[in-house]
Motif scaffolding. Structure first.
Motif, PDB file in Angstrom:
ATOM      1  N   PRO A   1       5.503  14.689   2.953  1.00 13.96           N
ATOM      2  CA  PRO A   1       5.518  14.251   1.550  1.00 13.96           C
ATOM      3  C   PRO A   1       4.597  13.060   1.308  1.00 13.96           C
ATOM      4  CG  PRO A   1       7.513  13.534   2.672  1.00 13.96           C
ATOM      5  CD  PRO A   1       6.803  14.449   3.622  1.00 13.96           C
ATOM      6  N   ILE A   2       3.998  13.049   0.128  1.00 12.37           N
ATOM      7  CA  ILE A   2       3.225  11.889  -0.284  1.00 12.37           C
ATOM      8  C   ILE A   2       4.205  10.991  -1.024  1.00 12.37           C
ATOM      9  CG2 ILE A   2       1.257  11.088  -1.640  1.00 12.37           C
ATOM     10  CD1 ILE A   2       0.178  14.039  -1.157  1.00 12.37           C
ATOM     11  N   LYS A   3       4.463   9.834  -0.467  1.00 14.90           N
ATOM     12  CA  LYS A   3       5.562   9.027  -0.990  1.00 14.90           C
ATOM     13  C   LYS A   3       5.165   8.020  -2.052  1.00 14.90           C
ATOM     14  CE  LYS A   3       8.977   9.888   2.504  1.00 14.90           C
ATOM     15  NZ  LYS A   3      10.064   9.394   3.346  1.00 14.90           N
ATOM     16  N   PHE A   4       3.984   7.452  -1.939  1.00 17.82           N
ATOM     17  CA  PHE A   4       3.580   6.449  -2.933  1.00 17.82           C
ATOM     18  C   PHE A   4       2.097   6.558  -3.252  1.00 17.82           C
ATOM     19  CE2 PHE A   4       7.198   4.423  -0.814  1.00 17.82           C
ATOM     20  CZ  PHE A   4       7.931   3.957  -1.898  1.00 17.82           C
ATOM     21  N   SER A   5       1.741   6.025  -4.426  1.00 21.61           N
ATOM     22  CA  SER A   5       0.327   5.788  -4.718  1.00 21.61           C
ATOM     23  C   SER A   5       0.153   4.296  -4.921  1.00 21.61           C
ATOM     24  CB  SER A   5      -0.132   6.463  -6.005  1.00 21.61           C
ATOM     25  OG  SER A   5       0.707   7.496  -6.393  1.00 21.61           O
TER      26      SER A   5
END
Ligand SMILES: Nc1nc2c(ncn2[C@@H]2O[C@H](COP(=O)(O)OP(=O)(O)O)[C@@H](O)[C@H]2O)c(=O)[nH]1
Ligand SMILES: [Mg+2]
Lengths: 300, 439
Positions: free
Chosen positions: B269-273
């Motif tokens: 998962p991509i958790k933050f930007s």
């Protein structure tokens, strides 16, 4: 074996490498329409811009069709020629002293590190060098530069965090003028080219150099990380519009990315590549060599 | 209008001949997908990832009924967009939490990706959630890296544990001991940037994960990364089993296709930007926004929706009819601005398009909100007759209007010129299917 060839030797092993893809393409028995479509994909997938890749493929296709060429080896050698043509002026760079070099670019690309290496490179070539710590924004930036100045055994002019970067430039210029130093290298804070206020700050620093040191040759180098993709073009365009770019420092070529975007940069914007960074040690800096660069891409 | 050239325009072109038939055919899809593929590559999506994606989407698209409300091009974009969004996963910015504190979070990634700044942002984020984080300085290589972390920690109001240039594995270990002893519930371990092909340094990270229990391994990736993102992400993931990805420097104008490549090769998962240099510039990852950004349409899709909600079919048809009859007047011109306003204003509209802000300079005359207000003032200062028949505007009438609207005669002239241009432009669009809003 040249430096690039050594670097690209590592690339050969990754099955995702462009050299491997090109080999696959040229191993096909026929050169048809699909061939050129796939070639376009492969070129773009080495981070070359779509418009330059398109231009290369169109030129190649037109010529091969009009010359009725079917011989794959010939097509391959002509492809190399097309790529070399894009890099025509890539190594047109010469440094004349007295000089001021301002290194600019987005965050984390390797500006400060490159300055350390560049300082050593220049002193090894018998030039006296001073560096200016005009990144007064990032935490501990001037400490980092100071360590590089120590390693390269050159003088550094610095100020406290949060102070005006143009003031640091001003002080550094007074100092190099008084001492008759050959080259002043200015480190700047990383900034995204989309932030117009930070671009204004660069313009101001640039004006200070022009006004205070009119006799010096003023070079603005943009540091570009080899792992960058298509955004490199936008970076160079915007920085160039702001202060004018005289050369590229292509960093981190010791990784698996090869900075294919320089082909489109040279082709579309006519910016030469001045230096390449190949590691984190003081001596990891080289002059750019376009022939080795192309051969490297083909993995030879 | 050239602004919105690009994928949607190309697709419009491909489908321009086939609007009559009810289904998307294989050949059309093939042509359309070639454009989609180039758009993906241009956004830095890895070639093999793009190819896989295209073949999946093509399967879905062939034979689909063309919806009444959308053009075929819009429909293809919709399918592509939905698939992209799905592929990038959900909005999930929850960090793993260990049942036996402290929870240990370790950063990893290439040099210059933005790990140290991210450490500070995460620490602040956790602190705001009532947690008590400790930062541990394991970047013992880059000059002044420890100093940087200390300053970042100070700004976030979070303690930094450091042992100088020691052995990173030992430092991580004693940092966690320190956390246990002093009641920190989360430990964030900053590590040196390293190349994925640097055997010794990759080994070092492995050693940390073998020596201490790490609950979350965040791969930090610069969103400007090109095709090489797959090599980097694959290797880090294979060696360390990362648990999540953070994309940095998204406040620039990169299309950010690397994130699709990373997601595709790691499945994590991509958790933050990370969207700026301030410690508060940390956001959850929004797959839908990212999808339209990659396709280079900013929020064109949500704009289409917004437009459909804000402007009734009737209104649109009315204007279209006027253009066809060539009876579009300055009154309608104002109405058009009103529609624009309903959609959040020209500025808001343009800001939804990544990169547009800088390329267009939002303050430029023709899209400036101020300018729109002035335009309105000018038109309102005209008589009904003048609005319908601008050709009767002579010098004295123009002077009166300028005075009445608090503008200058130059501005009045300029407006009349723009109005003529708009009419010309609209004439050229005549015959095209349906009235298209300003994009
Ligand atoms: N592998 C590699 N790393 C580099 C190179 N140049 C810089 N770096 C690293 O990239 C990171 C960012 O460099 P820095 O000089 O601080 O970037 P700046 O923010 O542009 O000044 C540091 O960890 C450097 O050690 C290079 O040529 N190769
Ligand atoms: Mg720096």
């Amino acid at each position: 074996m040249g430096f690039f060839s050594k670097l690209f030797a590592a690339l050969k092993k990754t099955k995702d490498g462009i050299a491997e893809k090109l080999r696959g393409l040229f191993a096909r028995d026929k050169i048809g329409e699909d061939f050129y479509d796939d070639l376009l994909d492969i070129l773009i997938s080495s981070d070359i811009s779509v418009s330059t890749a398109d231009e290369i493929v169109e030129n190649l296709r037109d010529r091969m069709i009009s010359e009725k060429v079917k011989d794959k080896d010939y097509v391959l050698s002509e492809l190399k020629e097309e790529l070399k043509a894009c890099l025509d002026m890539a190594d047109d760079f010469e440094l004349e002293t007295p000089a001021v070099i301002m290194v600019i670019g987005v965050n984390g690309v390797g500006k400060t590190t490159s300055i350390g290496k560049l300082a050593r490179y220049l002193t090894a070539n018998k030039k006296s060098v001073t560096i200016a710590a005009a990144d007064t924004f990032r935490a501990a930036a001037s400490d980092q530069l100071e360590i590089w100045a120590d390693r390269a055994k050159v003088r550094i002019v610095k100020s406290s965090e949060g102070s005006d970067p143009s003031a640091v430039v001003f002080d550094a210029i007074s100092s190099v003028k008084a001492k008759g130093t050959d080259v002043l290298i200015i480190d700047t804070a990383g900034r995204l080219h989309t932030k117009s206020n930070l671009m204004e700050e660069l313009k101001k620093m640039s004006r200070v150099v022009e006004r205070e040191h009119p006799n010096a040759n003023f070079y603005k180098f943009i540091a570009l990380d080899a792992t960058t993709g298509q955004n490199a073009l936008s970076q160079v365009e915007v920085f160039d519009e702001a202060v004018g770019i005289d050369g590229i420092i292509l960093t981190k070529l010791d990784g698996t990315a090869k900075g294919g975007f320089v082909i489109s940069l040279c082709n579309e914007l006519q910016v030469p590549v001045a230096f390449v960074g190949t590691g984190e040690k003081l001596e990891d800096i080289e002059l750019f060599d376009k022939d080795e660069f192309i051969e490297g891409i083909f993995g030879e | 209008m050239a602004l919105f050239a690009g994928l949607s325009e190309k697709l419009n072109h491909i489908f321009s001949k086939i609007t009559k038939r009810g289904k998307l055919t294989e050949l059309e899809i093939k042509q359309a997908m070639r454009e989609v593929r180039i758009a993906l590559l241009e956004a830095d999506v890895n070639l093999s990832v793009a190819k896989d994606f295209i073949s999946k989407v093509s399967e879905k698209a062939v034979g689909q009924e063309i919806l009444k409300s959308l053009s075929p091009a819009q429909q293809v974009i919709k399918i592509v967009n939905e698939e992209l969004t799905a592929l990038m996963g959900s909005t999930n910015s929850k960090l793993n939490v260990s049942s036996t504190p402290p929870t240990v979070i370790m950063m990893c990634g290439l040099q210059g990706a933005g790990k140290t700044t991210l450490c500070g942002k995460l620490a602040l984020h956790l602190k705001k959630q009532g947690k008590k984080p400790l930062l541990v300085a394991c970047d013992v290589y880059r000059p002044a890296a420890i100093g940087q972390l200390k300053i970042v920690g100070e700004k976030a109001g979070v303690e930094v544990f450091e042992k100088g240039q020691g052995n990173p594995v030992k430092i991580a270990e004693s940092g966690i001991e320190h956390a246990k002893k002093f009641g920190f519930d989360t430990v964030i371990v900053d590590t040196a940037g390293r190349l994925h092909i640097d055997e010794a340094l990759m080994q070092e990270l492995e050693n940390i994960t073998k020596t201490v229990r790490v609950d979350e391994i965040l791969l930090t990736v610069d969103s400007m990364t090109g095709q090489d993102a797959v090599n980097v992400a694959k290797t880090f993931n294979e060696r360390l089993e990362v648990t999540g990805v953070v994309l940095t420097k998204l406040d620039g104008d990169t299309r950010g296709g690397a994130c699709l490549s990373i997601k595709a090769v790691t499945g994590k998962p991509i958790k933050f930007s990370s969207v700026g240099e301030k410690l508060t510039d940390l956001e959850p990852f929004y797959p839908d926004r990212m999808a339209s950004r990659i396709l280079g349409m900013g929020d064109v899709l949500s704009l289409i929706e917004k437009a459909q909600q804000a402007v009734t079919e009737e209104e649109a048809l009315k204007i279209e009819k006027k253009f066809k009859e060539n009876s579009f007047t300055l009154e309608d011109y104002i109405e058009q601005f009103a529609m624009l306003k309903k959609m959040g204003g020209a500025k808001g509209l343009l800001e939804m398009l990544p990169g547009m802000g800088t390329k267009l300079k939002v303050s430029d005359a023709d899209i400036d909100e101020n300018k729109i207000e002035r335009t309105k003032a000018i038109i309102f200062s005209m008589t009904k007759k003048e609005r319908r028949e601008p050709s009767i505007l002579n010098y004295s009438r123009k002077m009166r209007i300028a005075k009445g609207s608090g503008t200058t005669i130059q501005e009045v002239n300029q407006l009349l010129k723009q109005f003529e241009q708009t009419k010309q432009m609209m004439k050229m669009m005549k015959g095209k299917r349906g009235f298209r809003l300003p994009f």
